[in-house]
Design a protein around this motif. Structure first.
Motif, PDB file in Angstrom:
ATOM      1  N   TYR A 102      49.038  23.748  46.667  1.00 52.36           N
ATOM      2  CA  TYR A 102      47.639  24.144  46.793  1.00 52.36           C
ATOM      3  C   TYR A 102      47.429  25.232  47.842  1.00 52.36           C
ATOM      4  O   TYR A 102      46.556  26.087  47.704  1.00 52.36           O
ATOM      5  CB  TYR A 102      46.773  22.929  47.119  1.00 52.36           C
ATOM      6  N   GLY A 130      46.311  27.195  51.282  1.00 49.68           N
ATOM      7  CA  GLY A 130      44.977  27.304  51.870  1.00 49.68           C
ATOM      8  C   GLY A 130      44.643  26.195  52.838  1.00 49.68           C
ATOM      9  O   GLY A 130      45.447  25.807  53.687  1.00 49.68           O
ATOM     10  N   ARG A 131      43.453  25.643  52.709  1.00 52.47           N
ATOM     11  CA  ARG A 131      42.990  24.604  53.628  1.00 52.47           C
ATOM     12  C   ARG A 131      43.779  23.314  53.480  1.00 52.47           C
ATOM     13  O   ARG A 131      44.016  22.609  54.469  1.00 52.47           O
ATOM     14  CB  ARG A 131      41.497  24.335  53.388  1.00 52.47           C
TER      15      ARG A 131
END
Length: 295
Positions: free
Chosen positions: A104, A106-107
């Motif tokens: 995923y 990112g964050r």
């Protein structure tokens, strides 16, 4: 050259693997050996304390008259089970976290990696000592279960698994970041594959090598860690034998009966070294850039 053939060229790893198989087979056969010798691993006989090696007791008896060989074999079952179970548990947790972070990005990646950094920053041995000393009865566990012989075994496995997943997580995350950019993954995305399918079918098989190597290398360290906790009186609790608590019981007898300490200590040493050699051999064998190195 296949991975297996490359592994076979690593002589130390092959010898170590054979040794580990023999140790595991002997440990699994402990009840059969116990029955064949006609002894009971937990039977106390104060009249037979510190008995020398004999036809009935091949390695003699301990301070309570119990057969040393049979207890070593039963202790091997416990120590090897703890090492394998905790290593697999750590690998599963680390793989899930690393795969999610690498896929995923990112964050999600930032949060999971900061969580990993936080666990790495914790002093592992003091943390394990504190958690191992917690009274499970005060946490709501039934008194009979909290005081059972088996609870210390499973508590050590859970504690080590919850604290030892960080290495696998970082390795899987790095490998997943690389694999997700490859053409076959992009093609699967274009065909509408779900995130779960992408991670489990297309990415996970391609990051399995570092997981296998890291898990194998961690088994020896976990066995050593369990031995340390048992030596401190916070690991596997008697009468359930493990190499660590056998070493603990022998520390006050080191001058009068040194072999009671040498036997479990030697088995711990040999097992840890053997797992490290096997992990080293797997690392060479699973690395496609390696042509196999004879050692």
């Amino acid at each position: 050259m296949t991975a297996w053939r490359r592994f076979l060229t690593h002589r130390a790893a092959v010898v170590s693997l054979i040794l580990l198989v023999l140790l595991a087979a002997a440990a699994l056969a402990a009840p059969l050996i116990e029955a064949a010798l006609g002894v009971d691993a937990n039977a106390v006989s104060l009249l037979d304390r510190f008995g020398p090696p004999s036809a009935a007791n091949w390695l003699g008896t301990d301070e309570l008259g119990r057969d040393v060989l049979v207890r070593l074999l039963h202790g091997g079952r416990v120590s090897l089970f703890v090492g394998l179970a905790a290593a697999v548990g750590s690998a599963v947790i680390g793989t899930v976290i690393g795969l999610a972070a690498g896929f995923y990005g990112g964050r999600v990646d930032g949060f999971l990696m900061r969580l990993t950094d936080g666990v790495i920053a914790l002093p592992l041995l003091p943390l394990l000592i504190v958690l191992a000393a917690v009274d499970l009865g005060k946490l709501g566990l039934p008194a009979g279960l909290a005081q059972s012989d088996q609870v210390s075994l499973y508590r050590i496995i859970v504690i080590v698994a919850l604290g030892g997943w960080t290495t696998v997580a970082r390795l899987v995350r790095g490998a997943a970041l690389s694999v997700r950019r490859r053409e076959f993954v992009r093609a699967a995305v274009a065909l509408g594959a779900s995130d779960t399918r992408l991670m489990l079918v297309h990415i996970l098989p391609n990051v399995a090598s570092p997981i296998v190597v890291a898990t194998t290398l961690s088994i020896g360290n976990i066995i050593l860690l369990e031995s340390v906790l048992s030596f401190l009186g916070l690991g596997i609790q008697p009468p359930l034998p493990s190499w660590g608590n056998m070493l603990t019981n022998a520390q006050e007898l080191i001058w009068s009966a040194p072999m009671l300490a040498i036997y479990p200590g030697l088995l711990i040493f040999v097992t840890v070294i053997a797992f490290n050699f096997v992990g080293d051999g797997l690392q060479d064998a699973l690395d496609p850039r390696s042509g196999g190195t004879r050692r």
